[in-house]
Design a protein around this motif. Structure first.
Motif, PDB file in Angstrom:
ATOM      1  N   UNK C 109       0.817  -1.169  -0.075  1.00  0.00           N
ATOM      2  CA  UNK C 109      -0.067  -0.085  -0.029  1.00  0.00           C
ATOM      3  C   UNK C 109       0.814   1.323  -0.003  1.00  0.00           C
ATOM      4  N   UNK C 110       1.954   1.243   0.733  1.00  0.00           N
ATOM      5  CA  UNK C 110       2.680   2.451   0.952  1.00  0.00           C
ATOM      6  C   UNK C 110       3.522   2.886  -0.461  1.00  0.00           C
ATOM      7  N   UNK C 111       3.941   1.848  -0.829  1.00  0.00           N
ATOM      8  CA  UNK C 111       4.806   2.047  -2.211  1.00  0.00           C
ATOM      9  C   UNK C 111       3.918   2.093  -3.507  1.00  0.00           C
ATOM     10  N   UNK C 112       2.567   1.961  -3.308  1.00  0.00           N
ATOM     11  CA  UNK C 112       1.697   1.748  -4.429  1.00  0.00           C
ATOM     12  C   UNK C 112       2.049   0.686  -5.364  1.00  0.00           C
ATOM     13  N   UNK C 114       0.642  -1.393  -6.895  1.00  0.00           N
ATOM     14  CA  UNK C 114      -0.380  -2.144  -7.528  1.00  0.00           C
ATOM     15  C   UNK C 114      -1.187  -1.137  -8.034  1.00  0.00           C
ATOM     16  N   UNK C 115      -1.749  -1.428  -9.143  1.00  0.00           N
ATOM     17  CA  UNK C 115      -2.865  -0.542  -9.585  1.00  0.00           C
ATOM     18  C   UNK C 115      -4.263  -1.366  -9.732  1.00  0.00           C
ATOM     19  N   UNK C 157       8.581  -1.375 -10.300  1.00  0.00           N
ATOM     20  CA  UNK C 157       9.546  -0.633  -9.603  1.00  0.00           C
ATOM     21  C   UNK C 157       9.127  -0.585  -8.263  1.00  0.00           C
ATOM     22  N   UNK C 158       7.779  -0.294  -8.123  1.00  0.00           N
ATOM     23  CA  UNK C 158       7.209  -0.192  -6.895  1.00  0.00           C
ATOM     24  C   UNK C 158       7.025  -1.600  -6.130  1.00  0.00           C
ATOM     25  N   UNK C 159       6.957  -2.489  -6.633  1.00  0.00           N
ATOM     26  CA  UNK C 159       6.912  -4.002  -6.130  1.00  0.00           C
ATOM     27  C   UNK C 159       8.161  -4.202  -5.483  1.00  0.00           C
TER      28      UNK C 159
END
Lengths: 758, 332, 178
Positions: C109-112, C114-115, C157-159
């Motif tokens: 959640x913090x790093x977004x 996922x979309x 990248x966010x994952x």
């Protein structure tokens, strides 16, 4: 009830949630498995459907024998064109909000086969596995007819479409004398570009669950970008009353355009549910995800003529794309080329050829994602011929006004994108000659490209209900396909009313909600966000009016414009000790709830007089193995000008994701058609390659400051598409810089580079 | 997926006994068989679950080699310290294949038996002699980017998709089999077959045969070896060309060499003449290129895969060069 | 080249009879009666209504169905439920303890990371398995060992950032499953 649009609308409270990197409000649901997608609803009477797909590309069915399937205990029915009920007759009943000119495809309508993998039967059984098994037992005989699926073989057999689809204008008339200007130009580039067909392939396979209620009404959980679009479609096709059906799509597992039109699984599930009077689920298989729309294969020619100082004298861009036999799918492709650079002699040309394929379908930045890269590679080739820095060439020919129309841009900070992107990337350190940068066996290439996409706006309505407890529910029938709609709309509403994010709930994905158009083309923030702002403005005014009726009103004598809404309070701007909580206003005035509905329209006059667009500059570093031709994207900087960014966290994700799409388009994605069979052969995730984690480096996204008070009351343009446009070109240009090999055929697989490395 | 019966074998003998019935298949990891059953390509009438048989160990052999249990998972094999130290090319090959999840499921024995990824084999609406003998080969004259350049026939140009098997071929592994007539050993080079006019048959196994282990000889080329895989994306894709290379060097001279290619033929491709061409030669690109040309002398491309011939040559040179430079590297 | 003629009709065998299968799912023992052709994925989604585990391809090509079986990550679509009889299965629903999220869930959640959210449960279960395996220490190793989980939205990248954060909290060898 239409809100009269007023220009400014910039929000008065600097510390509101707009512009903050708010985490997704639906995040918790998504990380816990509590977000439910179309195939994840059920009732005790649920039966399962499995579709049988055509084995041929064109011809007709001569015989269907479902007896073996029907003999299995637990198989309920097999639907085919032979036993389907009477359905809508006129084409207009089968049209949807994204349908181009022509006759929409009608599943199970007759014996005719129009394209490979066309759905030809639907097996309904008590379990999923049984339906799949029985589908294998449906015996179908065909009489094949000759088919055409090869764009190259049919490229001469074209026609010029008109304004055959919403959102796409035919190319403008030529300006100047492009052919002569090209011939007279001392420096010329004239090249052909090709782009493979690409399939959307969202992670969630298309699925529909129809829940059949005891009173005969239906709740339809569909994978769609437009619940109301599908609602209208099924009511028209099946002759149902609008109130008898409700379409829901609260969560959509990606779509990228695949959910813009009602897809055939919706029809199939509805057919079975209405005929069998029970709940039905139909889910496509991954191969069947190649049975409908796709980004069309394209052949383009770009010819550029320039003076030796880089001034563009001639620009010619021609494109030929595939469409189906039954509809004129258009995405125009070439128009952005006339808009992006100042040039007096321009000819843009767009043609279609008919193939025996399913109608193509909008896919992330339709048209621009295909056409802009061709132009941007040609610009790179021109810069190379001129011995000029590619960024300099673009600045040299910078369009201050839209050359296609002569109108000014509502805002255009592309220069800032170039400058800030180049700085972040370190572009100044680029050694211009190809093959001049390396590390070990890896050739290093730096390439760049510009991007452009339209900042569109439609009409939408929204409803707001503020409860006595200070909780606000806002709703509109739009969609969130991962784009962040839930979060962004929540932020807008919370900002207008000064509420904490947690006190606001936004509802979408439900055909019974206030009208919103299909969600796509990066217009949702603009379209629905404007409606959300408009309806919350009304609630705000109501609150102010109610406050004025209170006996001990600390706001007494203060004009509405001088009242802030923040922290759940109405506050006097110049004396913040004078404040009143929203809940006190509600309780004090005896108001249980405030309900408002509003519709927002684009600023039509401003739109008629300006061009509205988002812009980008993309910088890419690739590493190419000099022996093996393998290509790795090592670094990307994407600088974006898209007006106000409502949520930099989700917007950054949108751009990053679109860059990943650009990597796929540039290097990997390609549907291989066997033209003898008229069939895409690599119809799965193993052989149709989309980028994996190891393909993707860190992606640096920066949003440049862009003030736009004409685009809408939010000043926001939308960021769903702009991130992909230009990326394939930047990659191709970087590959050229690394290797000296110019590949003009997407995707650039290693064999194409290897051929040039010999 | 068609209807089938399911039974769990409680011993290897039980498994082999049950396999007598025609149309039955063993299932262990399931990663390829269930995939093919869902695609309606494999249609066994009965599954015999062998996944719990005690064939999952990795043990020393008397000859100083390692015995890899047929039911040892790919991941457990790749990360086994003995495998990593003594057979680094094998570890590297396994980790170049599939995904972490699939490697946690797939067994060594199953990997040997995985079937081609040819598009036509997977699509039951199209001709394929491997799937439906006599129906024709769709890939010849069709879409054949991923297809064979060596050892193909006019009946089939499919390739074997395994990475692990390429390393096993290079290492001269031996497959231990238990069948209705008892146990026997099959040298790796004889395990897989070329398509010829019977492309429906991938291996020399006989009906009812159960692979029980794969034995690695002592010699693992740990000092100078590598596995190089070239594919259309960085991970989770089948090889366009892969090379398992092992060298034994005497100073700068090649004393012994192993070279096996994946992605180019119906079986992991080894060529004794190419290896012989390396022996006694300097461990240098020129010798490697000469050996590559020997190996590829009969290579034949089709419409979309001719690039593999040159790619294979370059990959061989690269892999042998890396092997020569490398000292006992075990990580990818 | 013509398409394949319909093959001779195969013998019609009735569907297989259900057999008892016992799984400990997220700590709760569940006995189901399933036809053997039921995959673990469909057993979870259709029979236990644990729809957090997603079906993205049903052929082991996307990783959306990743769950932990006896603590190891696998693709639930390519194994039969009957083959996992007696084993412990952890799904995304089982990573949450009461109201508190698993560190990976917080980090996603913090790093977004996922979309659309469809691949997310599989990504998170896969990451839990990755952390338990302890083979990834660098970002590039995370990228490689997470490549069995496609994300069409492109949140990679966010994952990677989210996993890196969770790994720091949990330590490289920490148990992925509760």
């Amino acid at each position: 009830m239409t809100a009269i649009p007023s220009i400014p609308g910039f929000l008065k409270e600097p510390n509101g949630p707009i512009g903050k990197p708010v985490s997704r409000v639906d995040g918790r649901k998504k990380v816990t498995g509590d977000a439910h997608y179309a195939a994840e609803f059920t009732l005790p009477d649920l039966a399962h459907g499995y579709i049988v797909s055509s084995a041929i590309a064109r011809g007709r069915i001569t015989r269907i024998d479902a007896s073996a399937a029907l003999a299995l205990p637990g198989v309920i029915h097999v639907f085919t064109h032979e036993n389907r009920p009477s359905l809508a007759w006129f084409d207009r009943k089968w049209k949807d909000d994204d349908a181009p000119k022509g006759s929409p495809f009608r599943p199970l309508y007759d014996a005719e086969i129009h394209h490979a993998l066309q759905p030809v039967a639907l097996v309904i059984a008590e379990s999923f596995e049984l339906a799949r098994y029985a589908a294998r037992l449906v015996h179908i005989e065909y009489e094949a007819a000759p088919h055409q699926t090869d764009l190259r073989a049919n490229r001469a057999n074209t026609f010029t479409p008109g304004k055959d689809k919403g959102g796409f204008e035919p190319p403008p008339k030529p300006r100047g004398n492009p052919e002569q200007a090209f011939l007279d130009s001392p420096v010329q580039v004239d090249a052909e570009f090709t782009q493979a067909a690409e399939y959307h392939n969202p992670m969630e396979m298309h699925a529909t669950t129809v829940l059949h209620h005891d009173d005969g009404t239906l709740t339809v959980h569909d994978k769609t970008q437009g619940a109301q679009n599908c609602h209208t479609y099924i009511c028209n096709v099946f002759g149902l009353s609008k109130s008898a059906v409700r379409v829901m799509s609260p969560f959509v597992g990606g779509a990228f355009g695949s959910g813009l039109r009602p897809q055939h699984q919706l029809f199939m599930a509805m057919l079975a549910a209405t005929q069998l009077k029970r709940s039905i689920r139909v889910e496509l298989s991954r191969p069947q995800m190649f049975s409908f729309g796709h980004r069309p294969e394209t052949i383009q020619r770009v010819a550029l003529g320039a003076e030796r100082d880089g001034t563009l004298r001639a620009l010619i861009h021609e494109a030929v794309q595939e469409s189906s036999q039954n509809e004129n799918y258009v995405e125009i492709v070439v128009n952005w080329s006339g808009q992006q650079y100042a040039c007096d002699n321009v000819r843009l040309d767009y043609k279609l050829t008919r193939l025996d394929v399913h109608t193509p379908l909008d896919q992330r930045a339709p048209g621009a994602a295909t056409g802009v890269p061709a132009l941007e590679i040609a610009m790179d080739e021109l810069a190379f011929k001129l011995g000029m820095d590619p960024l300099e060439l673009r600045l040299k020919n910078y369009a201050e006004t839209d050359p296609n129309t002569g109108t000014p841009f509502s805002s255009k900070e592309l220069r800032a994108c170039f400058r800030q992107g180049a700085e972040r990337f370190g572009w100044a350190k680029r050694s211009p000659a190809p093959r001049s940068m390396r590390e070990g066996r890896e050739l290093i290439g730096w390439g760049m490209a510009a991007g452009v996409w339209d900042a569109m706006q439609g009409q939408a309505a929204a409803k707001a209900v503020l409860g006595v407890d200070g909780k606000l529910v806002v709703s509109s029938a739009t969609a969130d396909i991962g784009t962040g709609t839930y979060t962004v709309m929540t932020q807008i509403a919370a900002d207008v009313l000064g509420l904490p994010i947690e006190e606001v709930t936004f509802c979408l994905g439900d055909s019974s909600l206030p009208t919103a158009p299909i969600e796509g083309g990066s217009w949702t923030v603009s379209t629905v966000g404007s409606a959300v702002k408009a309806v919350c403005d009304r609630v705000r005014s109501q609150l102010f009016t109610l406050a004025g009726k209170l006996e001990d009103n600390p706001l007494k004598g203060v004009a509405e414009a001088d009242v802030l809404f923040a922290d759940g309070h109405l506050i006097v701007r110049d004396d913040r000790s004078r404040r009143l909580s929203i809940t006190d206003v509600m309780r004090g005035s005896g108001t249980l709830s405030i309900e408002e509905e509003a519709r927002a329209l684009p600023y039509l006059l401003a739109r008629a007089r300006h061009t509205f667009a988002t812009h980008s500059a993309v910088f890419v570093e690739v590493r190419v193995d000099e022996d093996l031709g393998t290509i790795r994207v090592a670094r990307v900087v994407s600088a974006i000008a898209a007006g106000r960014i409502i949520n930099p966290k989700t917007a950054r994700s949108q751009i990053q994701g679109a860059v990943v799409w650009g990597i796929g388009m540039g290097l990997e994605e390609e549907a291989f058609t066997d033209h003898r069979l008229g069939r895409v052969m690599n119809h799965d995730y193993a052989e149709y390659h989309v980028p994996v984690n190891a393909d993707v480096p860190d992606i640096d996204v920066l949003f440049v400051e862009e003030h736009d008070d004409m685009v809408n009351a939010l000043g926001a343009k939308g960021v769903g598409e702009i991130g992909i446009v230009g990326v394939p070109a930047a990659i191709a240009n970087a590959i050229h810089h690394a290797t000296g090999v110019r590949v003009r055929d997407f995707p650039i697989t290693l064999d194409k580079v290897l051929a040039g490395l010999r | 997926m068609r209807s089938f019966t399911y039974a769990r074998a409680d011993s290897a003998a039980d498994a082999v006994g049950r396999a007598g019935a025609s149309g039955t298949a063993f299932v262990a990891g399931g990663t390829n068989l269930l995939d093919l059953m869902k695609a309606d390509v494999a249609r066994p009438g009965g599954l015999i679950d062998i996944s719990r048989l005690p064939l999952d160990r990795i043990e020393e052999t008397a000859g100083g080699g390692l015995r890899l249990g047929a039911l040892a998972r790919n991941a457990d094999t790749a990360y086994d310290e003995r495998v990593q130290t003594r057979y680094p090319m094998l570890s590297k090959a396994i980790l170049a294949g599939a995904s972490a999840q699939l490697r946690n499921m797939a067994t060594n024995g199953g990997n040997l038996l995985q079937r081609t990824r040819c598009y036509y084999f997977y699509d039951t609406a199209t001709p394929c002699n491997k799937r439906e003998p006599g129906s024709g080969c769709g890939a010849i004259g069709g879409v054949n980017r991923i297809h064979a350049i060596l050892g193909a026939s006019d009946q089939c140009i499919a390739v074997h998709p395994s990475d692990l098997c390429v390393a096993l071929a290079a290492l001269d592994a031996v497959v231990q089999v238990r069948g209705p007539d008892g146990e026997r050993s099959i040298p790796f080079a004889e395990f897989h077959r070329l398509p010829g006019d019977r492309p429906e048959i991938d291996t020399t196994l006989r009906p009812g045969d159960l692979v029980t282990s794969i034995d690695l000889p002592a010699k693992g080329f740990a000092e100078h070896s590598t596995y190089l895989k070239i594919r259309d994306r960085a991970s989770y894709a089948f090889a366009l060309v892969s090379v398992a290379a092992g060298l034994e060097l005497d100073g700068g001279t090649v004393r012994d060499a192993r070279l096996a290619l994946g992605g180019v033929a119906h079986k992991p491709w080894r060529d004794p003449e190419a290896e012989a061409a390396l022996i006694g030669k300097p461990a240098a690109p020129d010798s490697f290129r000469a050996a590559a040309r020997v190996l590829l002398r009969d290579a034949k491309g089709h419409e979309h895969n001719s690039f593999k011939i040159e790619l294979a040559e370059r990959a061989i040179v690269r892999a042998l060069s890396e092997a020569a430079d490398r000292k006992g590297a075990s990580h990818p | 080249m013509a398409p394949l003629k319909a093959s001779p009709r195969p013998a019609v065998v009735p569907p297989p009879a259900p057999i008892p299968v016992t799984l400990t799912v997220n700590g709760v023992e569940r006995t189901l009666h399933l036809a053997p052709w039921t995959t673990l994925l469909d057993a979870l989604r259709l029979h236990l209504e644990l729809t957090g585990t997603k079906k993205g391809c049903d052929h082991g090509q996307c990783g959306a169905c990743t769950v932990l079986v006896d603590g190891r990550r696998i693709n639930a679509c390519l194994t039969l439920a009957a083959m996992q009889d007696g084993r412990k299965v952890t799904t995304i629903e089982g990573l949450t303890t009461g109201d508190s999220l698993h560190p990976l869930q917080d980090a996603f959640i913090e790093h977004d990371a996922f979309q659309c959210g469809y691949c997310t449960p599989g990504q998170i279960c896969s990451a839990a398995g990755l952390i338990a395996e302890g083979k990834a220490t660098t970002d590039d190793e995370i990228r490689e060992l997470m490549s069995g989980n496609l994300c069409r939205c492109g949140a990679y990248p966010n994952i990677v950032a989210a996993i890196r954060q969770a790994m720091t909290i949990a330590g490289p060898k920490a148990e992925g499953a509760p």
